[in-house]
Scaffold this motif. Structure first.
Motif, PDB file in Angstrom:
ATOM      1  N   MET B   1       0.293  -1.164  -0.209  1.00  0.00           N
ATOM      2  CA  MET B   1       0.184  -0.313  -0.071  1.00  0.00           C
ATOM      3  C   MET B   1       0.589   0.759  -0.068  1.00  0.00           C
ATOM      4  O   MET B   1       1.715   1.388   0.372  1.00  0.00           O
ATOM      5  N   ARG B   2      -0.128   2.429  -0.597  1.00  0.00           N
ATOM      6  CA  ARG B   2       1.238   3.770  -0.634  1.00  0.00           C
ATOM      7  C   ARG B   2       1.401   4.063   0.603  1.00  0.00           C
ATOM      8  O   ARG B   2       0.427   3.983   1.520  1.00  0.00           O
ATOM      9  N   LEU B   3       2.101   4.907   1.512  1.00  0.00           N
ATOM     10  CA  LEU B   3       2.206   5.090   2.437  1.00  0.00           C
ATOM     11  C   LEU B   3       2.919   6.963   2.507  1.00  0.00           C
ATOM     12  O   LEU B   3       3.805   6.525   1.642  1.00  0.00           O
ATOM     13  N   PHE B  37      -4.774  10.979   9.045  1.00  0.00           N
ATOM     14  CA  PHE B  37      -4.481  10.321   7.986  1.00  0.00           C
ATOM     15  C   PHE B  37      -3.686  11.182   7.302  1.00  0.00           C
ATOM     16  O   PHE B  37      -2.536  10.891   6.298  1.00  0.00           O
ATOM     17  N   GLY B  41      -0.233  10.476   8.074  1.00  0.00           N
ATOM     18  CA  GLY B  41      -0.146   8.848   7.410  1.00  0.00           C
ATOM     19  C   GLY B  41      -1.008   8.010   7.795  1.00  0.00           C
ATOM     20  O   GLY B  41      -0.738   6.761   7.135  1.00  0.00           O
ATOM     21  N   ALA B 184     -12.270  -0.645  -9.665  1.00  0.00           N
ATOM     22  CA  ALA B 184     -10.651   0.034  -9.530  1.00  0.00           C
ATOM     23  C   ALA B 184     -10.566   0.245  -8.506  1.00  0.00           C
ATOM     24  O   ALA B 184      -9.366   0.933  -9.173  1.00  0.00           O
ATOM     25  N   GLY B 185     -10.645  -0.057  -7.268  1.00  0.00           N
ATOM     26  CA  GLY B 185      -9.982   0.459  -6.173  1.00  0.00           C
ATOM     27  C   GLY B 185     -10.303   1.549  -5.758  1.00  0.00           C
ATOM     28  O   GLY B 185     -10.041   1.264  -4.910  1.00  0.00           O
ATOM     29  N   HIS B 186     -11.651   2.010  -5.708  1.00  0.00           N
ATOM     30  CA  HIS B 186     -12.713   2.486  -5.039  1.00  0.00           C
ATOM     31  C   HIS B 186     -12.462   1.785  -3.016  1.00  0.00           C
ATOM     32  O   HIS B 186     -12.865   1.052  -3.566  1.00  0.00           O
ATOM     33  N   GLN B 187     -11.861   3.336  -2.171  1.00  0.00           N
ATOM     34  CA  GLN B 187     -12.305   2.340  -0.978  1.00  0.00           C
ATOM     35  C   GLN B 187     -13.909   2.379   0.264  1.00  0.00           C
ATOM     36  O   GLN B 187     -13.911   2.128   0.380  1.00  0.00           O
ATOM     37  N   GLY B 188     -14.813   2.705  -1.038  1.00  0.00           N
ATOM     38  CA  GLY B 188     -15.920   2.871  -0.971  1.00  0.00           C
ATOM     39  C   GLY B 188     -16.425   3.995   0.464  1.00  0.00           C
ATOM     40  O   GLY B 188     -17.007   4.590  -0.619  1.00  0.00           O
ATOM     41  N   PHE B 189     -16.047   4.319   1.214  1.00  0.00           N
ATOM     42  CA  PHE B 189     -16.470   4.587   1.966  1.00  0.00           C
ATOM     43  C   PHE B 189     -15.971   6.359   1.704  1.00  0.00           C
ATOM     44  O   PHE B 189     -15.046   6.780   1.426  1.00  0.00           O
ATOM     45  N   TYR B 252      -9.059   7.416  -4.252  1.00  0.00           N
ATOM     46  CA  TYR B 252      -8.123   6.217  -4.411  1.00  0.00           C
ATOM     47  C   TYR B 252      -7.264   7.266  -3.626  1.00  0.00           C
ATOM     48  O   TYR B 252      -6.959   8.058  -3.829  1.00  0.00           O
ATOM     49  N   ASP B 253      -6.539   5.679  -2.006  1.00  0.00           N
ATOM     50  CA  ASP B 253      -5.521   6.129  -1.898  1.00  0.00           C
ATOM     51  C   ASP B 253      -5.826   7.505  -0.939  1.00  0.00           C
ATOM     52  O   ASP B 253      -5.118   8.239  -0.501  1.00  0.00           O
ATOM     53  N   GLY B 254      -7.627   7.532  -0.464  1.00  0.00           N
ATOM     54  CA  GLY B 254      -7.959   8.333  -0.078  1.00  0.00           C
ATOM     55  C   GLY B 254      -8.516   9.872  -0.456  1.00  0.00           C
ATOM     56  O   GLY B 254      -9.002  10.861   0.085  1.00  0.00           O
TER      57      GLY B 254
END
Lengths: 396, 396
Positions: B1-3, B37, B41, B184-189, B252-254
């Motif tokens: 995961m991207r940090l 976040f 992070g 496609a990787g959507h976090q949902g929330f 994506y990634d927040g």
């Protein structure tokens, strides 16, 4: 659309008024969407004033047209400017408010400070406990809605076999099942009460991803797809012979059923099967014990004792850090009262609705069961009826 | 995961510290997931203490293991009991905190009152404005993430043609497109900041359902599927010759990109086409005007004037009650700063990211366009690149 009937709203308001009277609170000013939906039958942006005695008054900011269509309350007014509220309440006959109740568990501090000034010199007190107490016991009307939510879950769990196959990612499976939910009328948004309480449908994880903990108060966490929302399904591909947990929340007309089942392509290890059977035994024991009058703390302790006796005590309800409960109330929020926890001394009452979720977490996966039940005279009655075995797929 | 890289966190923390120093605040205690976040992070359950001078300290409740993996901050400790915090901060060298900043726009009152007692006699002040000010201007790192979110939207909008057909319900279309997002990787929330700010992906509505207002601060509301969550897609079947709005948020990634397009099976009326063209003209004008230094209030006024000149002024941004803005900041929350509104006097800065959404609402439907842009030296640069015409489908 289904509208909450006037007599149902009257029953709810009256239950709150009794508690307000008991605590010598002059009135409650309710603002949170879930609480407005419950007490006013609308989730439009509004303030609901519930006096300790007398008829409630709904003051609507947006949309007034929809609120008047949706709410069966008699007294509904448009209110654009919050500053007008004390004057309007006074004109309406709610004079001399000395103690005013607000939902301090969810109302942001900045707004609290503004209301404090607005209603000075009234004393502001927290009525969130009173609201959660009223909402804890469900009416026949609410139980019908909870059964509809359970039926949404039945549709979902019945279709897992259509999508679950070796090599599919957890995320892909989640997306497909979420589309099933939506087609069946799921509202999408799953409400949890409180600060930072974020959830998206629930948790679908497999194998080792079931052992990943997260910030959420749940026996399973899951990696999520990124660090921003670190829970639930991830990019792991589902393999044979590992547990796949589907722990999803059906929401129908605002009411929710929380349910988990374990699926498996192939076979689970004897250890996981044994732990699963213990989870089912715990469920069966608690179902019988959970009669009206039973203590939540006792139920919790019995489950913990049974888990310890099985030899998997340290894997019960989370590993390495367990969550301190085995079940929780559900209704229009996922974390309602009662909580089946050591610290929750309140006795059970008929009509309470509880998601009971005995689960065992191991480094290689997790097993367990979750159903939503109503407390009946003889114990828990299952709302979320579905096969309670481990569900093996892909045997051919 | 991207940090989030250490230097990116350092830049953000330092920007906040400058504002804390300017306001004579000794330190900020940050607790909200989105802010954690951003500054630490990690979105695990934690408190982040940012002193006006010195290194930040992250105190983690759950999960400590994940927080240490995710956060590039140097000083991370486990903290189980919040009551220990003043002592730990003191031992750590943060002595004599006289003025403490908390996120009072989101922190519930009950928690605020507990922190007030815990840190007495320190004065508690609201730092949400400072946080939102820092978050408003995006770094090159963040712009990359916003481009990834825009690419998620591109995937979504490209696939509308695969699912949109006559007779499909809005809800069914929504469910199918949500599955595309998830795959496609959507976090949902989708995060929105503040009390009662609830959203689920966005709004997909058609024809008359586009005219239904709701509680949400958005030009469109939508019926939703029930009274509990009264916004977004409903059970209406999509017909020919009516506008279908897809207004969805890719995360994506927040980081999120907010975008709308109008689809149509058949043809739209001349009136709706004219209104659409006016919306695009407004977008083009604002794109050029929105250079660093421009006033948000001026941009808003220009858009309102252009809408009025088109003859559809009273349908602009909501009908009958318009929302008082034409665009809003986006990033890790959907309602970030700046707001393109009359009351927002702050000048634009390079690197701000804005969703601009000129829309016209009529009883028979709505039209308009929305893209997410970054403020560049010469005006707005489009992140959400996609066909900007009305997208006609089913012509054969």
């Amino acid at each position: 659309m289904r509208l909450t009937p006037a007599d149902e709203l009257a029953r709810r308001v009256s239950a709150l008024q009794k508690l307000l009277q008991k605590k010598n609170i002059d009135g409650a000013l309710i603002m949170q969407s879930a609480d407005l939906f419950y007490f006013a039958g609308t989730a439009q942006r509004a303030h609901l004033y519930v006096p300790a005695l007398g008829k409630p008054l709904l003051l609507v900011k947006r949309s007034f047209a929809r609120a008047t269509q949706e709410s069966a309350l008699e007294d509904i007014m448009s209110l654009d400017n919050v500053k007008e509220m004390p004057r309007i309440l006074n004109n309406y006959g709610f004079k001399d408010i000395k103690i005013l109740g607000l939902e301090l568990d969810v109302l942001p501090a900045a707004q609290y400070l503004r209301y404090q000034k607005l209603f000075a010199p009234a004393q502001i007190v927290d009525i969130s406990g009173l609201i959660r107490t009223v909402r804890m016991v469900k009416s026949a009307y609410e139980l019908d809605l909870l059964r509809a939510a359970a039926s949404l879950n039945h549709t979902l769990f019945s279709q897992v076999q259509d999508f679950l196959q070796e090599g599919i990612t957890e995320l892909e499976l989640a997306g497909q099942l979420e589309a099933v939910f939506r087609r069946a009328g799921h509202q999408g948004f799953v409400r949890m009460r409180g600060f930072n309480q974020e959830i998206f449908y629930g948790h679908i994880m497999s194998g080792t991803n079931l052992a990943i903990q997260s910030s959420i108060d749940s026996p399973t966490g899951g990696p999520g797809v990124n660090v921003s929302f670190p829970q639930g399904a991830g990019y792991k591909r589902i393999a044979r012979d590992e547990p796949v947990l589907v722990d999803y929340v059906g929401v129908y007309d605002g009411y929710m059923a929380d349910q988990s089942r374990i699926f498996c392509l192939g076979r689970l290890s004897d250890k996981l099967v044994q732990a699963y059977e213990t989870a089912v035994e715990i469920q069966e024991t608690i179902k019988k014990m959970a009669v009206p009058g039973a203590s939540c703390a006792d139920l919790y302790q019995r489950a913990v004792d049974m888990a310890a006796a099985s030899g998997y005590g340290e894997n019960f309800m989370g590993y390495p850090e367990p969550v301190p409960f085995i079940g929780h109330g559900v209704g229009i929020e996922l974390n309602e009262w009662p909580v089946l926890a050591a610290g929750f001394k309140m006795p059970l009452e008929e009509g309470m609705v509880i998601a009971l979720e005995p689960k065992f977490i191991f480094p290689e996966g997790a097993v367990g069961i979750e159903n939503t039940f109503v407390v009946g005279k003889k114990g828990l009655e299952t709302l979320t009826v579905f096969d309670e075995q481990i569900i093996y797929l892909g045997q051919k």
